[in-house]
Design a protein around this motif. Structure first.
Motif, PDB file in Angstrom:
ATOM      1  N   VAL A 297      21.505  51.852  26.113  1.00 54.91           N
ATOM      2  CA  VAL A 297      21.877  51.976  24.708  1.00 54.91           C
ATOM      3  C   VAL A 297      20.626  52.289  23.903  1.00 54.91           C
ATOM      4  O   VAL A 297      19.581  51.659  24.086  1.00 54.91           O
ATOM      5  N   PHE A 298      20.738  53.261  23.008  1.00 58.62           N
ATOM      6  CA  PHE A 298      19.616  53.599  22.135  1.00 58.62           C
ATOM      7  C   PHE A 298      19.702  52.764  20.870  1.00 58.62           C
ATOM      8  O   PHE A 298      20.595  52.949  20.045  1.00 58.62           O
ATOM      9  N   GLU A 299      18.788  51.848  20.732  1.00 54.98           N
ATOM     10  CA  GLU A 299      18.713  51.008  19.536  1.00 54.98           C
ATOM     11  C   GLU A 299      17.252  50.736  19.246  1.00 54.98           C
ATOM     12  O   GLU A 299      16.498  50.349  20.142  1.00 54.98           O
ATOM     13  N   ILE A 300      16.837  50.987  18.005  1.00 51.74           N
ATOM     14  CA  ILE A 300      15.430  50.803  17.670  1.00 51.74           C
ATOM     15  C   ILE A 300      15.211  49.447  17.013  1.00 51.74           C
ATOM     16  O   ILE A 300      16.103  48.877  16.389  1.00 51.74           O
ATOM     17  N   ASP A 301      13.997  48.953  17.186  1.00 50.96           N
ATOM     18  CA  ASP A 301      13.637  47.647  16.670  1.00 50.96           C
ATOM     19  C   ASP A 301      12.215  47.712  16.136  1.00 50.96           C
ATOM     20  O   ASP A 301      11.389  48.490  16.641  1.00 50.96           O
ATOM     21  N   GLY A 302      11.894  46.919  15.139  1.00 53.50           N
ATOM     22  CA  GLY A 302      10.541  46.893  14.600  1.00 53.50           C
ATOM     23  C   GLY A 302      10.562  47.024  13.095  1.00 53.50           C
ATOM     24  O   GLY A 302      11.619  46.973  12.454  1.00 53.50           O
ATOM     25  N   ALA A 303       9.378  47.197  12.531  1.00 55.36           N
ATOM     26  CA  ALA A 303       9.249  47.246  11.077  1.00 55.36           C
ATOM     27  C   ALA A 303       8.620  48.572  10.662  1.00 55.36           C
ATOM     28  O   ALA A 303       9.268  49.599  10.641  1.00 55.36           O
ATOM     29  N   THR A 304       7.298  48.568  10.372  1.00 55.68           N
ATOM     30  CA  THR A 304       6.640  49.817   9.995  1.00 55.68           C
ATOM     31  C   THR A 304       6.675  50.813  11.146  1.00 55.68           C
ATOM     32  O   THR A 304       6.925  52.009  10.956  1.00 55.68           O
ATOM     33  N   ILE A 305       6.389  50.339  12.367  1.00 57.89           N
ATOM     34  CA  ILE A 305       6.453  51.159  13.578  1.00 57.89           C
ATOM     35  C   ILE A 305       7.580  50.612  14.444  1.00 57.89           C
ATOM     36  O   ILE A 305       7.631  49.410  14.712  1.00 57.89           O
ATOM     37  N   THR A 306       8.490  51.464  14.868  1.00 54.58           N
ATOM     38  CA  THR A 306       9.638  51.008  15.645  1.00 54.58           C
ATOM     39  C   THR A 306       9.572  51.514  17.078  1.00 54.58           C
ATOM     40  O   THR A 306       8.891  52.501  17.381  1.00 54.58           O
ATOM     41  N   HIS A 307      10.302  50.838  17.965  1.00 55.04           N
ATOM     42  CA  HIS A 307      10.400  51.202  19.371  1.00 55.04           C
ATOM     43  C   HIS A 307      11.849  51.059  19.817  1.00 55.04           C
ATOM     44  O   HIS A 307      12.571  50.196  19.311  1.00 55.04           O
ATOM     45  N   PRO A 308      12.277  51.863  20.780  1.00 49.01           N
ATOM     46  CA  PRO A 308      13.585  51.608  21.379  1.00 49.01           C
ATOM     47  C   PRO A 308      13.571  50.249  22.089  1.00 49.01           C
ATOM     48  O   PRO A 308      12.573  49.872  22.696  1.00 49.01           O
ATOM     49  N   LYS A 309      14.672  49.538  21.966  1.00 52.99           N
ATOM     50  CA  LYS A 309      14.769  48.280  22.702  1.00 52.99           C
ATOM     51  C   LYS A 309      14.766  48.571  24.202  1.00 52.99           C
ATOM     52  O   LYS A 309      15.126  49.660  24.649  1.00 52.99           O
ATOM     53  N   GLU A 310      14.354  47.578  24.974  1.00 49.41           N
ATOM     54  CA  GLU A 310      14.230  47.767  26.423  1.00 49.41           C
ATOM     55  C   GLU A 310      15.559  48.225  27.027  1.00 49.41           C
ATOM     56  O   GLU A 310      16.633  47.767  26.631  1.00 49.41           O
ATOM     57  N   TYR A 311      15.487  49.131  27.974  1.00 52.33           N
ATOM     58  CA  TYR A 311      16.671  49.682  28.622  1.00 52.33           C
ATOM     59  C   TYR A 311      16.391  49.845  30.107  1.00 52.33           C
ATOM     60  O   TYR A 311      15.246  49.769  30.556  1.00 52.33           O
ATOM     61  N   ARG A 312      17.431  50.083  30.867  1.00 51.37           N
ATOM     62  CA  ARG A 312      17.300  50.297  32.314  1.00 51.37           C
ATOM     63  C   ARG A 312      17.573  51.760  32.630  1.00 51.37           C
ATOM     64  O   ARG A 312      18.459  52.382  32.060  1.00 51.37           O
ATOM     65  N   CYS A 313      16.799  52.306  33.568  1.00 58.88           N
ATOM     66  CA  CYS A 313      17.043  53.656  34.061  1.00 58.88           C
ATOM     67  C   CYS A 313      16.486  53.771  35.470  1.00 58.88           C
ATOM     68  O   CYS A 313      15.761  52.883  35.954  1.00 58.88           O
TER      69      CYS A 313
END
Length: 513
Positions: free
Chosen positions: A476-492
């Motif tokens: 699932v693509f979901e971003i997290d963070g404040a000024t700088i964001t990152h995709p939440k951890e995912y499996r691939c």
């Protein structure tokens, strides 16, 4: 001939006329309304409208009711929210002389000590000197191309780490080592350690703290600056203890790589590092301080944002196998199967270029940018914008605006490939790196690095959804963070395309030892 008295009276009259016109102009300007926005409460204004997380979503929601330019007031501090790329360019680019300052950030700037790092440095002489140093080093694509061999080597090392440990749980760590290693090499000529490099760890921690402390509305002291003077024992002053921790870690990140570089400095005439290029010219204490902070900004600021973009690449490929196939087909056709792609192939790889642009659009790493500060009264579109306003560009909305991008939530690099007479959609590079005199000075390093990784991943790896116990794990693509964001951890799942492709990586890294 005019006598002295007549001249004096004429000058006084002229002065009065100019003053009256200025006052009249001021009143006429002020007669204009503020941009629309939610009605605030007495004294606190729109304080309750300011979210602590995902502020870009709130600003986008307000746009639906109030439009592309919104006015807020928080405890008397005017704020202008810009949701339109055109308005951002009209104000922050075309009127950059009055929109290039930064707002006062008591938490991040003064308490944590980030005020002398380029992202939040006030506009002035020190800012101009720092920008000049960085521009000389990496301000154009041509200057960045001097470091092509370093970027290609660090990218190959990154792919090798994945081949040795392809677990998706390790992917973000691999990305951080690569981005940190690249910046450390071109800034200080430092080669990162494979296991727990202290400089990379220091930068990761500082960037996490920077993102937390610069988020709009995250700390009350930014809205009520006198709170910084409360004694440490006073309830609610835990922010002061956190700020001291941040300051200590920031000083460590700035000082230790510089000390290492000066102990081990070598001269690369064809490819100078940031330190070797400028250190000998820094004579005064002020020069030395500005130089040290500029190097630290390059090292710290250049790593975390690129981490987020590259980490999102593997998620995008896992979710969009058709994109991966197109990228692989282009690289195979242009580069072949007997060597790895290099920067020299860039002009022949338009789909990889489009993939880079779509990554930067889809995963908006700095969704609300870093706020600007208006230094003079201004008007726009029939609205009055008061001096001292904090101006925030909602970049996330700009890059996901349905009026600009068709099906904006879809990952679709083809949108940047003109076809059948249909023009390409707006280039996200005009927005994602900021605006005006505050545009990211490391943007050419960043986009070059992302291009190389996209090309090399397409050449060597297959990325797909993970399968556990015979069941496909849907990332699932979901971003997290404040000024700088990152995709939440995912499996691939990450596998080499072939033994030959993996062998090219091993051979490349071995040659560069």
């Amino acid at each position: 001939m005019l006598d002295f008295t007549t001249v004096i009276l004429s000058l006084i009259a002229l002065g009065l006329l100019v003053t009256v016109r200025r006052i009249a102009s001021r009143y006429a300007t002020r007669a204009l309304p503020y941009p629309p926005g939610p009605k605030g409460w007495p004294f606190i204004g729109n304080l309750l409208d300011m979210p602590r997380t995902k502020v870009w979503e709130t600003f986008t929601s307000l746009r639906g009711q109030y439009g592309d330019i919104i006015y807020l007031s928080v405890l008397g501090q005017p704020m202008v929210i810009v949701n339109s790329a055109q308005i951002a360019q009209d104000l922050l680019d075309k009127r950059s002389s009055i929109y290039s300052d930064r707002p006062r950030m008591p938490m991040a700037g003064e308490l944590c000590g980030y005020i002398d790092t380029l992202p939040i440095m006030p506009y002035g002489q020190r800012f101009r000197v720092t920008r000049r140093l960085m521009h000389q080093f990496m301000g154009t694509r041509t200057t960045v191309e001097k470091y092509a061999d370093v970027e290609e080597e660090e990218t190959a090392r990154f792919i090798l780490r994945i081949l040795r440990d392809p677990r998706s749980e390790s992917l973000e760590e691999h990305v951080r080592k690569m981005t940190g290693g690249l910046i450390l090499k071109i800034a200080y000529d430092y080669t990162t350690q494979e296991d727990d490099d202290p400089f990379v760890k220091a930068a990761d921690l500082v960037l996490e703290q920077f993102s937390a402390t610069t988020a709009p509305g995250a700390f009350l002291v930014d809205l009520v600056p006198p709170l910084r003077y409360l004694p440490d024992w006073f309830p609610g002053t835990g922010f002061k203890r956190f700020a001291r921790i941040c300051k200590k870690e920031m000083d460590k990140m700035i000082d230790e790589p510089m000390q290492w570089a000066r102990r081990h400095q070598t001269d690369h005439a064809d490819r100078p590092t940031f330190v070797s290029m400028h250190d000998r010219d820094m004579i005064s204490d002020e020069d030395q301080y500005v130089f040290k902070m500029a190097a630290g900004t390059l090292y710290g600021g250049g790593s975390d944002t690129t981490v987020s973009t590259i980490y999102s690449l593997f998620l995008a490929l896992a979710l969009n196998p058709d994109v991966q196939k197109k990228a692989q087909a282009e690289v195979d056709h242009v580069v072949g199967l007997d060597r790895l792609p290099t920067l020299k192939d860039r002009e022949e790889l338009p789909y990889i270029e489009a993939l880079v642009k779509e990554l930067l659009r889809w995963n908006t790493v700095v969704p609300t940018g870093i706020p600007h500060r208006l230094t003079e009264d201004d008007t726009y579109g029939g609205y009055f914008l008061p001096k001292g306003s904090i101006v925030i560009a909602n970049v996330h909305h700009m890059l996901h605006d349905e009026a600009t991008y068709s099906d904006p939530e879809k990952f679709f690099p083809d949108r940047f490939m003109p076809a059948d007479g249909k023009p390409a959609e707006q280039d996200p590079l005009t927005m994602c790196f900021g605006f005006g005199r505050r545009i990211c000075p490391g943007r050419f390093v960043a986009e070059t690095s992302v291009f190389l990784i996209c090309a090399m991943v397409a050449s060597v790896l297959n990325v797909s959804k993970a399968i556990e116990d015979g069941v496909v794990v849907e990332p699932v693509f979901e971003i997290d963070g404040a000024t700088i964001t990152h995709p939440k951890e995912y499996r691939c799942s990450i596998m080499p395309r072939s033994a030959k492709a993996a062998g090219l990586i091993y051979a490349s890294v071995e040659l560069n030892k």
